[in-house]
Design an enzyme around this catalytic site. Structure first.
Site, short mmCIF file in Angstrom:
data_model
loop_
_atom_site.label_atom_id
_atom_site.label_comp_id
_atom_site.label_asym_id
_atom_site.label_seq_id
_atom_site.Cartn_x
_atom_site.Cartn_y
_atom_site.Cartn_z
N HIS A 14 -11.68 -7.69 6.87
CA HIS A 14 -10.45 -7.53 7.68
C HIS A 14 -9.23 -7.32 6.80
O HIS A 14 -8.11 -7.62 7.21
CB HIS A 14 -10.20 -8.75 8.59
CG HIS A 14 -11.42 -9.22 9.33
ND1 HIS A 14 -11.69 -8.83 10.63
CD2 HIS A 14 -12.45 -10.00 8.95
CE1 HIS A 14 -12.84 -9.39 11.01
NE2 HIS A 14 -13.32 -10.10 10.01
N SER B 112 8.89 11.46 -7.76
CA SER B 112 9.66 11.80 -6.57
C SER B 112 10.89 12.57 -7.02
O SER B 112 11.46 12.29 -8.08
CB SER B 112 10.08 10.52 -5.85
OG SER B 112 11.21 10.77 -5.04
N LYS C 5 9.55 6.29 -8.81
CA LYS C 5 8.26 6.47 -8.11
C LYS C 5 7.17 7.05 -9.00
O LYS C 5 7.40 7.88 -9.85
CB LYS C 5 8.45 7.41 -6.90
CG LYS C 5 9.23 6.83 -5.76
CD LYS C 5 8.57 5.64 -5.09
CE LYS C 5 7.44 6.03 -4.17
NZ LYS C 5 7.89 6.61 -2.91
N GLU D 149 -4.23 10.54 -2.17
CA GLU D 149 -3.84 10.82 -0.78
C GLU D 149 -4.43 12.13 -0.30
O GLU D 149 -4.84 12.26 0.86
CB GLU D 149 -2.31 10.86 -0.68
CG GLU D 149 -1.65 9.51 -0.93
CD GLU D 149 -0.15 9.67 -1.15
OE1 GLU D 149 0.57 9.83 -0.17
OE2 GLU D 149 0.27 9.65 -2.32
#
Ligand code: ARG
Length: 456
Positions: free
Chosen positions: A153, A274, A280, A287
């Protein structure tokens, strides 16, 4: 090529909707190989003169050399790769080229070409997946003892070893490879000779063309041969499943690279910055692996829906079989390569993993297990006692192993002094030595087996 009974050429839009050459030119190697096997058989069987068969084969080699050097042009007037090749062959060797298409049709031709292409693709994907397994095993070996939280979970559940976690993906990839291998065995029958749909009146030898193209045997039914694409669907189903596994691993990398987790950091090579936030480091490759799996599943859906409801035998809808397969292949190959690169180079922050494993009372089960083993307490009751211990630690804001023996025995006198040692995360993982468990010794066994299977 088929204009004999037509007075006018096709409308421009007709030509455009009909043409497949912009994408099926990718089959050119397979198309040449299929034609060479076919024409050699025609010569051997005396269906065309031996000398013509040789002329055609040499001409096909010249066409292949041109394709190799200059690529295949997108001439819509030539419709598809089969017509383009035959037309160029005619320019090179003259009217003899017209004998190549004896005893075959584009229907068995494309079915053959496409099977050959999918077979090559399976071999390429398999090599990529094997490299990914090697990367996983190497990192697992490095971290057979590194402790991290195991989750259910997405809540810290029990400590596991990082090596064990990585070897879980090794197992998934092992099954992915076997799924592709099954598809390869099933598809390895040669449709050539089925002709348009019914077979042919010429005395062809399908055994010899099947052998020449490394198929196990000719297909058994001409109608089925030209009209099913289940081999491409098998490929796409295997690709979709493999991409789902890659996507789950990618998701873990994304999650683990985030600051609250901080379990991994990606090297510069596998990170992006970024344009506005200088701090970043984004895990874009992970992704995109996750994102590409959605597109690969879309390719599978696309071809399933194309095939659904087509009557026997060939229908032109089936020309749409190629773009989704090509797209899925490209996305999968790229995803596998990116994942392999990330696994090879990312840094595991084992200190952060260990700290997270030590938080969250993750060894509570070990306390319950010990009460069962040492004091003979039934597991349900031990679970209850442990719940009270967790509650106490939670109230005090400390770890289970920080509770004193007196505090523990006040909850239940059967708790013995060995318990503190048993509550460490290292003791916890070492204890889980059942077959397939997370104990470092078991992980090392799994790694040894994997290395043997990979031949490394
Ligand atoms: N370009 C076609 C395809 O990919 C080749 C087969 C055409 N057959 C035909 N009867 N028109 O499906």
């Amino acid at each position: 090529m088929w204009g004999g009974r037509f007075a006018e050429g096709p409308a421009a839009v007709m030509r455009e909707i009909n043409a497949s050459i912009p994408f099926d030119k990718r089959l050119w190697r397979q198309d040449i190989a299929g034609s060479k096997a076919h024409v050699a058989m025609l010569g051997k069987q005396g269906i065309v003169a031996e000398a013509d068969s040789v002329t055609i084969a040499e001409g096909l080699d010249r066409v292949a050399a041109e394709y190799e050097a200059d690529g295949v042009t997108d001439d819509l007037a030539l419709e598809d790769i089969h017509m383009a090749t035959e037309s160029r062959l005619a320019e090179l060797i003259g009217a003899t080229a017209g004998r190549l298409h004896t005893a075959r049709s584009r229907n068995d031709q494309v079915a053959t070409d496409f099977r050959l292409w999918v077979r090559d693709s399976i071999d390429a994907v398999d090599a990529g997946l094997k490299a990914l397994q090697q990367a996983l095993v190497a990192r697992a070996e490095e971290h057979a003892d590194s402790v991290m939280p195991g989750f259910t979970h997405l809540q810290a559940a029990q400590p596991v070893t990082l090596g064990h976690h990585l070897m879980a993906y090794y197992e998934m990839v092992r099954r992915d490879r076997s799924r592709f291998a099954d598809a390869r065995v099933r598809m390895n029958e040669c449709p050539l000779g089925a002709a348009a749909l019914a077979g042919t009146g010429f005395p062809i030898d399908r055994q010899s063309t099947a052998r020449a193209l490394d198929f196990d045997r000719p297909t058994a039914n001409s109608l089925d041969s030209v009209s099913d694409r289940d081999f491409a669907l098998d490929y796409l189903m295997s690709a979709a499943q493999a991409s789902l596994h890659l996507s789950r691993l990618a998701e873990e990398i994304v999650l683990w690279a985030s600051q609250p987790f901080g379990f991994v950091s990606l090297p510069d090579q596998w990170s992006t910055g970024s344009s506005i936030m200088p701090q970043k480091r984004n895990p874009d490759a992970a992704e995109l692996v996750r994102g590409h799996s959605g597109r690969i599943v879309g390719c599978l859906t696309s071809l399933m829906i194309t095939m659904k409801g087509l009557p026997l035998a060939y229908s032109k809808d089936m020309q749409d079989d190629k773009p989704p397969v090509f797209e899925a292949h490209d996305l999968l190959a790229l995803s596998i390569a990116a994942m392999t690169g990330m696994i090879e180079t990312l840094t595991f922050r084992t200190d952060r993993m260990r700290a997270a494993a030590e938080a969250g009372f993750s060894t509570a089960t070990d306390l319950a297990d010990r009460l069962v083993r040492v004091a003979g307490v039934p597991f349900r009751e031990a679970h209850h006692i442990t719940g009270a211990v967790v509650k106490l630690a939670e109230g005090k804001g400390c770890a289970l192993s920080d509770l004193s023996l007196a505090e523990l025995q006040a909850i239940d006198p059967r708790i013995d002094e060995g318990v503190q040692a048993a509550l460490s995360v290292d003791a916890s993982v070492a204890a889980r030595a059942s077959e397939g468990g997370t104990a470092p010794e078991r992980v090392r066994q799994a790694i040894a087996r994997a290395k043997e299977a990979l031949g490394s």
